[in-house]
Design a protein around this motif. Structure first.
Motif, PDB file in Angstrom:
ATOM      1  N   PRO A   3       0.811  -1.223   0.000  1.00 37.60           N
ATOM      2  CA  PRO A   3       0.000   0.000   0.000  1.00 37.60           C
ATOM      3  C   PRO A   3       0.849   1.280   0.000  1.00 37.60           C
ATOM      4  CG  PRO A   3      -0.915  -1.581   1.543  1.00 37.60           C
ATOM      5  CD  PRO A   3       0.396  -2.156   1.064  1.00 37.60           C
ATOM      6  N   GLY A   4       1.962   1.277   0.735  1.00 37.05           N
ATOM      7  CA  GLY A   4       2.847   2.443   0.750  1.00 37.05           C
ATOM      8  C   GLY A   4       3.470   2.704  -0.612  1.00 37.05           C
ATOM      9  N   GLN A   5       3.880   1.638  -1.287  1.00 36.30           N
ATOM     10  CA  GLN A   5       4.456   1.790  -2.624  1.00 36.30           C
ATOM     11  C   GLN A   5       3.406   2.319  -3.601  1.00 36.30           C
ATOM     12  OE1 GLN A   5       5.880  -2.212  -3.254  1.00 36.30           O
ATOM     13  NE2 GLN A   5       7.956  -1.679  -2.610  1.00 36.30           N
ATOM     14  N   LYS A   6       2.180   1.816  -3.492  1.00 33.11           N
ATOM     15  CA  LYS A   6       1.099   2.284  -4.367  1.00 33.11           C
ATOM     16  C   LYS A   6       0.832   3.765  -4.147  1.00 33.11           C
ATOM     17  CE  LYS A   6      -1.261  -2.133  -4.762  1.00 33.11           C
ATOM     18  NZ  LYS A   6      -2.444  -2.928  -4.372  1.00 33.11           N
ATOM     19  N   LYS A   7       0.888   4.195  -2.897  1.00 35.36           N
ATOM     20  CA  LYS A   7       0.655   5.605  -2.582  1.00 35.36           C
ATOM     21  C   LYS A   7       1.748   6.482  -3.188  1.00 35.36           C
ATOM     22  CE  LYS A   7      -1.369   8.078   1.213  1.00 35.36           C
ATOM     23  NZ  LYS A   7      -1.723   8.065   2.618  1.00 35.36           N
ATOM     24  N   VAL A   8       3.002   6.039  -3.092  1.00 33.08           N
ATOM     25  CA  VAL A   8       4.122   6.792  -3.665  1.00 33.08           C
ATOM     26  C   VAL A   8       3.980   6.868  -5.183  1.00 33.08           C
ATOM     27  CG1 VAL A   8       6.622   6.767  -4.062  1.00 33.08           C
ATOM     28  CG2 VAL A   8       5.722   6.378  -1.764  1.00 33.08           C
ATOM     29  N   ILE A   9       3.647   5.761  -5.826  1.00 32.61           N
ATOM     30  CA  ILE A   9       3.464   5.749  -7.289  1.00 32.61           C
ATOM     31  C   ILE A   9       2.319   6.686  -7.677  1.00 32.61           C
ATOM     32  CG2 ILE A   9       2.669   4.312  -9.229  1.00 32.61           C
ATOM     33  CD1 ILE A   9       5.552   3.782  -8.657  1.00 32.61           C
ATOM     34  N   SER A  10       1.226   6.635  -6.933  1.00 33.09           N
ATOM     35  CA  SER A  10       0.078   7.487  -7.219  1.00 33.09           C
ATOM     36  C   SER A  10       0.460   8.964  -7.156  1.00 33.09           C
ATOM     37  CB  SER A  10      -1.037   7.184  -6.228  1.00 33.09           C
ATOM     38  OG  SER A  10      -2.102   8.079  -6.384  1.00 33.09           O
ATOM     39  N   VAL A  11       1.203   9.352  -6.133  1.00 31.14           N
ATOM     40  CA  VAL A  11       1.650  10.742  -5.993  1.00 31.14           C
ATOM     41  C   VAL A  11       2.597  11.115  -7.141  1.00 31.14           C
ATOM     42  CG1 VAL A  11       3.050  12.284  -4.557  1.00 31.14           C
ATOM     43  CG2 VAL A  11       1.280  10.881  -3.517  1.00 31.14           C
ATOM     44  N   CYS A  12       3.514  10.227  -7.486  1.00 34.64           N
ATOM     45  CA  CYS A  12       4.470  10.510  -8.563  1.00 34.64           C
ATOM     46  C   CYS A  12       3.773  10.615  -9.920  1.00 34.64           C
ATOM     47  CB  CYS A  12       5.554   9.441  -8.603  1.00 34.64           C
ATOM     48  SG  CYS A  12       6.711   9.556  -7.223  1.00 34.64           S
ATOM     49  N   ASN A  13       2.688   9.903 -10.103  1.00 35.94           N
ATOM     50  CA  ASN A  13       1.942   9.970 -11.364  1.00 35.94           C
ATOM     51  C   ASN A  13       1.327  11.345 -11.598  1.00 35.94           C
ATOM     52  OD1 ASN A  13       2.256   7.529 -12.752  1.00 35.94           O
ATOM     53  ND2 ASN A  13       0.820   6.497 -11.399  1.00 35.94           N
TER      54      ASN A  13
END
Length: 71
Positions: A3-13
């Motif tokens: 979930p933390g990695q998904k959140k980081v990817i979402s923000v970077c997108n």
């Protein structure tokens, strides 16, 4: 992906061309500094994020790495 990695990817997108510093990700994702650094490092090792140059950070008083979602 955690979930933390998904959140980081979402923000970077949200900034696909310019990328973000770890501190910018920290602020936008509402995650702690240690969490963001660990997730970014994991995602870079896995090839999901890539470096995108350096940017001056006023808070740190030095140049810091910018990352973005891998192209």
């Amino acid at each position: 992906m955690t979930p933390g990695q998904k959140k980081v990817i979402s923000v970077c997108n949200r900034s696909p061309k310019t990328g973000l510093t770890r501190r910018q990700i920290e602020a936008k994702a509402s995650l702690g500094q240690g969490s963001v650094c660990a997730r970014v490092n994991e995602l870079m090792r896995n090839g999901a994020l890539e470096p995108n140059g350096m940017r001056y950070c006023e808070r740190a008083g030095r140049q810091v790495e910018v990352v973005r979602v891998a192209q």
